[in-house]
Scaffold this motif. Structure first.
Motif, short mmCIF file in Angstrom:
data_model
loop_
_atom_site.label_atom_id
_atom_site.label_comp_id
_atom_site.label_asym_id
_atom_site.label_seq_id
_atom_site.Cartn_x
_atom_site.Cartn_y
_atom_site.Cartn_z
N MET A 8 -20.96 7.23 27.28
CA MET A 8 -21.76 7.75 25.85
C MET A 8 -23.38 7.44 26.55
O MET A 8 -23.92 8.23 26.12
CB MET A 8 -21.42 7.18 25.00
N GLU A 9 -23.41 6.38 27.21
CA GLU A 9 -24.62 5.82 27.56
C GLU A 9 -25.30 7.02 28.48
O GLU A 9 -26.47 7.09 28.60
CB GLU A 9 -24.91 4.57 28.27
N ALA A 11 -24.40 10.15 28.81
CA ALA A 11 -24.17 11.77 28.31
C ALA A 11 -25.62 12.04 27.56
O ALA A 11 -26.27 11.39 27.30
CB ALA A 11 -23.01 11.70 27.09
N ASP A 14 -24.42 12.55 22.35
CA ASP A 14 -23.34 11.53 22.08
C ASP A 14 -22.99 11.84 20.51
O ASP A 14 -23.99 11.84 19.55
CB ASP A 14 -23.97 10.22 22.05
N SER A 38 -16.25 19.18 20.70
CA SER A 38 -16.77 18.91 21.95
C SER A 38 -17.16 20.17 23.10
O SER A 38 -18.28 20.30 23.45
CB SER A 38 -16.20 17.83 22.71
N SER A 50 -20.37 13.84 24.82
CA SER A 50 -19.38 12.71 24.82
C SER A 50 -19.15 12.18 23.52
O SER A 50 -19.91 11.72 22.56
CB SER A 50 -20.32 11.46 25.74
N MET A 52 -17.04 9.57 20.90
CA MET A 52 -16.56 8.41 20.56
C MET A 52 -15.84 8.54 19.27
O MET A 52 -16.43 8.42 18.24
CB MET A 52 -17.69 7.37 20.62
N VAL A 69 -24.86 1.22 23.20
CA VAL A 69 -24.75 2.64 22.62
C VAL A 69 -24.69 2.72 21.10
O VAL A 69 -25.24 3.34 20.47
CB VAL A 69 -23.40 3.14 23.15
#
Length: 93
Positions: A8-9, A11, A14, A38, A50, A52, A69
C-alpha cells in the motif's frame, strides 16, 4: 499484513475496505466485489489500486500500532461509502 501494508505504501491509490461481519471478507462474493472494484479503479484512473481489507475487529490494533500506511490513511482519507475513518478511529479507540 506486513506485506499488504508495504504494498500500500508503494501503490498509487490506496483503498481501505472494512468488513462489518466476522468472516465476510473471506466469502467468494466479497472477494469478487473487491477484485472488481480494484479493476474498475485501474480502468477509471490508469493507476494501480492497492486494496487493504480488514474486519472491524482488527481496527483497534491498526490504530494503536499506527503503521505508516495508517498515518497516511488518517491524513489523506476520502470516505466513499460507510462510516468515515475519523468515526471508526473514535469508536475503535
Amino acid at each position: 499484513r506486513a506485506r499488504v501494508l508495504a504494498e500500500m505504501e508503494a501503490a498509487d491509490i490506496d483503498v481501505l475496505v472494512v468488513a462489518d461481519d466476522i468472516g465476510q471478507s473471506f466469502s467468494d462474493q466479497w472477494q469478487s466485489q473487491i477484485w472488481e472494484f480494484s479493476s474498475s479503479i485501474t480502468k477509471w484512473t490508469g493507476n494501480q489500486a492497492s486494496m487493504m481489507e480488514v474486519e472491524m475487529g482488527e481496527l483497534p490494533g491498526l490504530i494503536r500500532g499506527r503503521p505508516p500506511v495508517w498515518k497516511s490513511i488518517e491524513r489523506d482519507a476520502i470516505n466513499v461509502y460507510g462510516t468515515a475513518i475519523r468515526q471508526l478511529k473514535r469508536s475503535a479507540s
